[in-house]
Design an enzyme around this catalytic site. Structure first.
Site, short mmCIF file in Angstrom:
data_model
loop_
_atom_site.label_atom_id
_atom_site.label_comp_id
_atom_site.label_asym_id
_atom_site.label_seq_id
_atom_site.Cartn_x
_atom_site.Cartn_y
_atom_site.Cartn_z
N TYR A 1 26.75 86.25 65.11
CA TYR A 1 26.68 84.82 63.95
C TYR A 1 25.93 83.94 64.52
CZ TYR A 1 26.30 81.81 60.47
OH TYR A 1 25.34 81.19 59.22
N GLY B 1 24.19 82.28 56.96
CA GLY B 1 24.97 82.26 55.51
C GLY B 1 24.95 83.66 54.70
N HIS C 1 14.65 75.61 56.46
CA HIS C 1 15.58 74.22 55.42
C HIS C 1 15.12 73.05 55.49
CE1 HIS C 1 18.08 77.81 56.39
NE2 HIS C 1 19.12 77.62 56.67
N ASN D 1 24.24 71.86 61.88
CA ASN D 1 24.90 72.06 61.38
C ASN D 1 26.18 71.11 61.59
OD1 ASN D 1 26.49 73.87 59.55
ND2 ASN D 1 25.99 75.66 61.13
N ARG E 1 45.10 34.04 41.18
CA ARG E 1 46.30 34.49 42.16
C ARG E 1 46.41 35.72 42.63
NH1 ARG E 1 51.15 35.63 38.54
NH2 ARG E 1 49.91 34.84 36.76
#
Length: 519
Positions: free
Chosen positions: A56, A63, A86, A199, A290
Site C-alpha cells: 500500500y 484509499g 487531492h 498524510n 470572587r
C-alpha cells in the site's frame, strides 16, 4: 548554528521551534542524523517497490482504490496524480503562519525516517521554507483523518512546481516561477512520496501549538484585568490568600490567585467598599470577581493538558504506511486526528468561558447599581455622554460568538472515500474555529482592560491610590494610544489600541517590572 536556525532531526521538535518557523521566519536545516535516516528508509521502500507483491502506498492505489496494483511505469504518475487530485481545497486562503507550520511539521515527520521519502525531497521542503515561499492553501478540504489532506496536498503541489504560492514579498505567483527565482528545482516524486507528503495531522497540530502560545498570554492578561476590575469595584483581595487555594489544590487556580494578588499588592482600593461608598456592608464580592482564580485556573489546567497532547504529537511520526526500523512497511491508523481534535475543542470551551467572565465584570463596572459609586457606563457626563455602553455591546457580541464556537467539531463525523474512511476527526475544523475564538478572546480581554483602567483612574481622581502594578498598566495602555476618562470620542481606535496591546503581550510586560514574572 545561530538562534534563528531550527535543526530538524529524528526527534526533539518543540513547540517553540514551530512558533519560531511559522511566525518568525526561523531558518530550517536538516541534521546529518535526519539525512541518514531518510536514506536508510528510502532503501527499504526501493526494495519493496522492486518486488512483485503489492504494498500500500508504494505499488497500489489509495484509499478505496488500494486494491489496484500499479505497474512500475505508472508509479511516478501515481504520485503526481495523488497530489494534484487531492489539492482540492476551496474557500479563503489560510494564514501564512498556519501554512508555514503545516510545512515545517510535515518536514519534521519526513525527517524522522519513518516515511520512506528521499533526502532530496526533504531538503527541497526546507529550501522552500527558507526562501519564504508559502503555498496557497484554502480553508476547506480537511476532515482531520488520513491527515489534513487537501491543505498538505497544496503544499506538495508547490514542491512539484505547480499551483500558486506566495513569495516573500507577499505576491501570489505560479509556484514554478517562485521556485525558479530562488534556484530551487521542483521535485519529481517517486514511490510513496506523494502519499507521505500529505498524510499527517500537521495543520491541526500547528494551529494547536500557536493557539497555546496565544492563550498563555491571554490567561495571564486576564488575571491582570480581573485584578484591575476587583480593584475598581473596591472588592476584597482576601479571597486570593494562598491558604484558601491550597485547600483546593488545582494548580492553575493557585497560579491565577497568586498573579492577581501580586498585581493588587499595595492597593489603596481593595477592601474599602463600606467606608468609601456608604452602602450597606458587602459580605462577599460577586462570583465574576470572587471566582476569577477558579475559572481562570481551570482554563490554565486545560492548557497544560492540551500542551501534553501537543508534545506527544510533536514526538510522533504520522504517516500511513510507515517504515519501521526492522524494515517492515506497515499500514496503521495514526493519522486519525482525534487526540488533537479533542483538545482543540476543549480549548474553545474554556476560552469561551474566560471571555464570558471577563464580560460579566465589564458589565458590572458600567452598571451604576452594581459598581459601588462609579458613574453610569463610566461616562464623563452621563446622559450627554454614553461612555463605554457600546464597548460592552461589542464585547457581548464577541462572547456570544465564542459560545457558538465552543460547540465541538470533534463530536461530528462524516463518511468519505466510498465508506473506506468512515469515521473522521474534524480536527482541522476544530483548529480553524479555535483560531477565531482566540482572536475574539483577545478583543474581549482588551475591552475589560479598557473599562477597568478607566474605572481605576476615576477612583484615583477621587483620592484613592491604585496598586503600583495597576498604575503601570494604566500608564502603558495610555502610552499605547488608548485614552483615559473624558468626554465621548470615536471609541474604535482606542479599543483597537487596547486589543493590540493585549495580544502582543504588552500588558503582561507592563506590570512585571512591578510584580516580578507572572505565570
Amino acid at each position: 548554528m545561530d538562534m534563528h536556525t531550527v535543526v530538524v532531526g529524528t526527534s526533539g521538535t518543540t513547540a517553540e521551534d514551530v512558533v519560531a518557523v511559522a511566525r518568525h521566519g526561523a531558518r530550517v536545516e536538516l541534521s546529518s542524523a535526519a539525512v541518514d535516516a531518510l536514506a536508510a528508509s528510502r532503501l527499504i521502500v526501493d526494495a519493496l517497490a522492486a518486488k512483485p507483491e503489492p504494498v500500500y502506498g508504494v505499488s497500489t492505489g489509495f484509499g478505496a482504490l488500494a486494491s489496484r496494483h500499479i505497474s512500475t511505469e505508472l508509479r511516478a504518475q501515481l504520485q503526481r496524480n495523488i497530489v494534484r487530485s487531492h489539492a482540492a481545497g476551496m474557500g479563503p486562503r489560510v494564514e501564512r503562519e498556519v501554512v508555514r507550520a503545516l510545512m515545517f511539521l510535515r518536514l519534521k515527520t519526513v525527517a524522522s525516517g519513518h516515511t520512506g521519502v528521499r533526502p532530496e525531497v526533504a531538503q527541497t521542503m526546507a529550501d522552500v521554507l527558507n526562501a519564504g515561499i508559502t503555498p496557497v492553501v484554502h480553508e476547506y478540504g480537511s476532515l482531520g483523518c488520513s491527515g489534513d489532506l487537501a491543505p498538505l496536498s497544496h503544499c506538495a503541489l508547490t514542491l512539484m512546481g505547480e499551483g500558486d504560492a506566495e513569495g516573500p514579498d507577499g505576491t501570489v505567483r505560479p509556484a514554478g516561477e517562485l521556485l525558479a527565482a530562488h534556484g530551487i528545482t521542483p521535485v519529481e516524486l517517486r514511490e510513496k512520496e506523494g502519499l507521505a507528503l500529505l498524510n499527517g495531522t500537521d495543520g491541526m497540530l500547528g494551529m494547536l501549538v500557536m493557539a497555546l502560545a496565544d492563550l498563555r498570554n491571554l490567561y495571564t492578561s486576564a488575571d491582570i484585568t480581573a485584578a484591575l476590575s476587583l480593584e475598581a469595584l473596591l472588592g476584597t483581595d482576601k479571597v486570593l490568600a494562598p491558604e484558601l487555594h491550597a485547600i483546593r489544590p488545582h494548580p492553575g487556580q493557585g497560579v491565577s490567585a497568586d498573579n492577581m494578588l501580586r498585581v493588587l499588592a499595595g492597593s489603596g482600593l481593595t477592601g474599602r467598599h463600606a467606608d468609601v461608598t456608604g452602602d450597606a456592608p458587602r459580605v462577599q464580592d460577586a462570583y465574576s470577581v470572587r471566582c476569577a482564580p477558579q475559572v481562570n485556573g481551570a482554563g490554565r489546567d486545560t492548557l497544560d493538558y492540551a500542551a501534553v497532547v501537543a508534545g506527544r504529537e510533536l514526538a510522533s511520526s504520522v504517516d500511513n504506511p510507515v517504515v519501521l526500523p526492522d524494515g517492515r512497511v506497515e499500514s496503521n491508523g495514526n493519522f486519525h486526528g482525534a487526540p488533537v481534535a479533542y483538545v482543540l475543542d476543549f480549548l474553545a470551551i474554556v476560552a469561551a468561558d474566560l471571555g464570558s467572565i471577563c464580560e460579566r465584570r465589564t458589565d458590572r463596572l458600567l452598571d451604576k447599581n452594581r459598581s459601588h459609586g462609579l458613574p453610569p457606563f463610566l461616562a464623563h457626563d452621563a446622559g450627554v455622554d454614553s461612555g463605554l455602553m457600546i464597548a460592552q455591546y461589542t464585547q457581548a457580541a464577541l462572547v456570544s460568538e465564542m459560545k457558538r464556537l465552543a460547540v465541538p467539531a470533534s463530536a461530528d463525523s462524516i463518511p468519505s472515500s466510498a465508506m473506506q474512511e468512515d469515521h473522521v476527526s474534524m480536527g482541522w475544523s476544530a483548529a480553524r474555529k479555535l483560531r477565531t475564538a482566540v482572536d475574539n478572546l483577545a478583543r474581549i480581554v482588551a475591552v475589560e482592560l479598557y473599562a477597568a483602567t478607566r474605572a481605576v483612574e476615576i477612583r484615583a481622581a477621587e483620592g484613592l491610590t491604585p496598586a503600583p502594578a495597576s498604575q503601570a498598566a494604566v500608564a502603558a495602555l495610555r502610552a499605547a494610544g488608548a485614552e483615559g476618562p473624558g468626554p465621548d470620542r470615536f471609541l474604535a481606535p482606542d479599543l483597537a489600541a487596547a486589543d493590540t496591546f493585549v495580544r502582543e503581550g504588552r500588558l503582561v510586560a507592563a506590570v512585571e517590572p512591578v510584580t516580578g514574572p507572572l505565570a
